[in-house]
Enzyme design. Sequence first.
Site, PDB file in Angstrom:
ATOM      1  N   ASN A  10       0.187   6.719   0.087  1.00 21.26           N
ATOM      2  CA  ASN A  10       1.272   5.811  -0.694  1.00 21.26           C
ATOM      3  C   ASN A  10       2.125   6.643  -1.289  1.00 21.26           C
ATOM      4  OD1 ASN A  10       2.353   3.783  -2.040  1.00 21.26           O
ATOM      5  ND2 ASN A  10       0.450   3.500  -3.297  1.00 21.26           N
ATOM      6  N   LYS A  12       4.456   5.717  -3.132  1.00 19.16           N
ATOM      7  CA  LYS A  12       5.012   4.929  -4.364  1.00 19.16           C
ATOM      8  C   LYS A  12       6.699   5.020  -4.475  1.00 19.16           C
ATOM      9  CE  LYS A  12       0.370   5.169  -6.245  1.00 19.16           C
ATOM     10  NZ  LYS A  12      -0.415   5.364  -7.392  1.00 19.16           N
ATOM     11  N   HIS A  96      -1.095  -4.005  -4.339  1.00 23.04           N
ATOM     12  CA  HIS A  96      -1.605  -2.724  -5.058  1.00 23.04           C
ATOM     13  C   HIS A  96      -1.802  -3.156  -6.591  1.00 23.04           C
ATOM     14  CE1 HIS A  96      -1.307   1.338  -6.729  1.00 23.04           C
ATOM     15  NE2 HIS A  96      -1.796   1.699  -5.824  1.00 23.04           N
ATOM     16  N   GLU A  98      -0.844  -1.396  -9.111  1.00 21.95           N
ATOM     17  CA  GLU A  98       0.681  -1.201  -9.802  1.00 21.95           C
ATOM     18  C   GLU A  98       1.477  -2.665  -9.706  1.00 21.95           C
ATOM     19  OE1 GLU A  98       1.570   2.603  -8.256  1.00 21.95           O
ATOM     20  OE2 GLU A  98      -0.031   3.269  -9.335  1.00 21.95           O
ATOM     21  N   GLU A 168      -9.717   0.285  -4.795  1.00 21.97           N
ATOM     22  CA  GLU A 168      -8.953   1.064  -5.692  1.00 21.97           C
ATOM     23  C   GLU A 168      -9.300   0.781  -6.920  1.00 21.97           C
ATOM     24  OE1 GLU A 168      -5.553   3.112  -3.510  1.00 21.97           O
ATOM     25  OE2 GLU A 168      -4.766   1.422  -4.319  1.00 21.97           O
ATOM     26  N   GLY A 174      -4.279   7.671 -10.362  1.00 23.00           N
ATOM     27  CA  GLY A 174      -3.685   8.322 -11.175  1.00 23.00           C
ATOM     28  C   GLY A 174      -4.145   9.122 -12.165  1.00 23.00           C
ATOM     29  N   SER A 214      -7.227   8.700  -7.049  1.00 24.73           N
ATOM     30  CA  SER A 214      -7.543  10.249  -7.075  1.00 24.73           C
ATOM     31  C   SER A 214      -8.159  10.966  -6.043  1.00 24.73           C
ATOM     32  CB  SER A 214      -8.461  10.230  -8.585  1.00 24.73           C
ATOM     33  OG  SER A 214      -7.359  10.163  -9.513  1.00 24.73           O
ATOM     34  N   GLY A 236      -1.076  10.592  -5.483  1.00 25.58           N
ATOM     35  CA  GLY A 236      -0.484  11.708  -5.870  1.00 25.58           C
ATOM     36  C   GLY A 236      -0.599  12.927  -4.969  1.00 25.58           C
TER      37      GLY A 236
END
Length: 264
Positions: A10, A12, A96, A98, A168, A174, A214, A236
């Site tokens: 992903n 992002k 998601h 976020e 998640e 993150g 993570s 990430g």
Amino acid sequence: MGRMPVIAGNWKMHKTVPEARALARAVRAGADGARHCLTVLAPPFTALAAVAEELRGSALLLAAQNVHWEARGAYTGEISIPMLEDLGCTMVIVGHSERRQYFGETDLTVNRRVRALVRSSLQPIVCIGETLAEREAGNHYEIVFQQLAGGLDGLTAGDALRIILAYEPVWAIGTGRTASPEVAQEMHAAIRGWLAARFGGEAAGAVRILYGGSVKPENIGALMAQSDIDGALVGGACLEAESFLRIVHYDSQGSQSKGGQVHS
Ligand code: PGA
């Protein structure tokens, strides 16, 4: 029915078109030969066409990070399912955390997207997961089951066969604080139990449940060793080809799909 693992990146809100091309090319070079999992790239909308071009003729799959439930109309700033199909996408990340946290996504809007997606050629990757406060209060199962019930409302067992889930935990996204393989496995098994109760054994055995939060080259092996973890949604660590490829090749021996014969 077996569950071919999925390793999805992903991206992002990262990568311009030239940067996206370079990353996609590097990932393709290192992942195209992988037969033990499906490798999925989810760049931002603006880079989908370029990444589709870079992936053409490879085994890698293209995903979007969101989609609107209507096929067309006066919805400024939105992107439809036919637009994504046209670009060569085969999957879409939905709900998601976020999007839930910053953009007002709710189980109801997740459900609208999922219902539209199961009637299309695109496969939803539906994200669920509790916050730190919810886990500390001991409500994590309740919250995740609520997200499942709301997000998957109205689906038939046949529809359920078309979805992928991504657990998640928000506290792991993150933060560098991944769920331990045992904590993740416990929730994945609970989610599979929920699927069995809601949709029956066939769907529960077939639906892939990815872990996200993570995920790194250093922890992917232990996560993938868990019986109910069928892949990863990577943030990430997917932004550099080197670390993402180490995650894709979590099992350099090449492993078999989980739960029986290979099937994608
Ligand atoms: P992270 O993100 O790997 O950076 O924690 C995962 C995700 O948000 O899907």
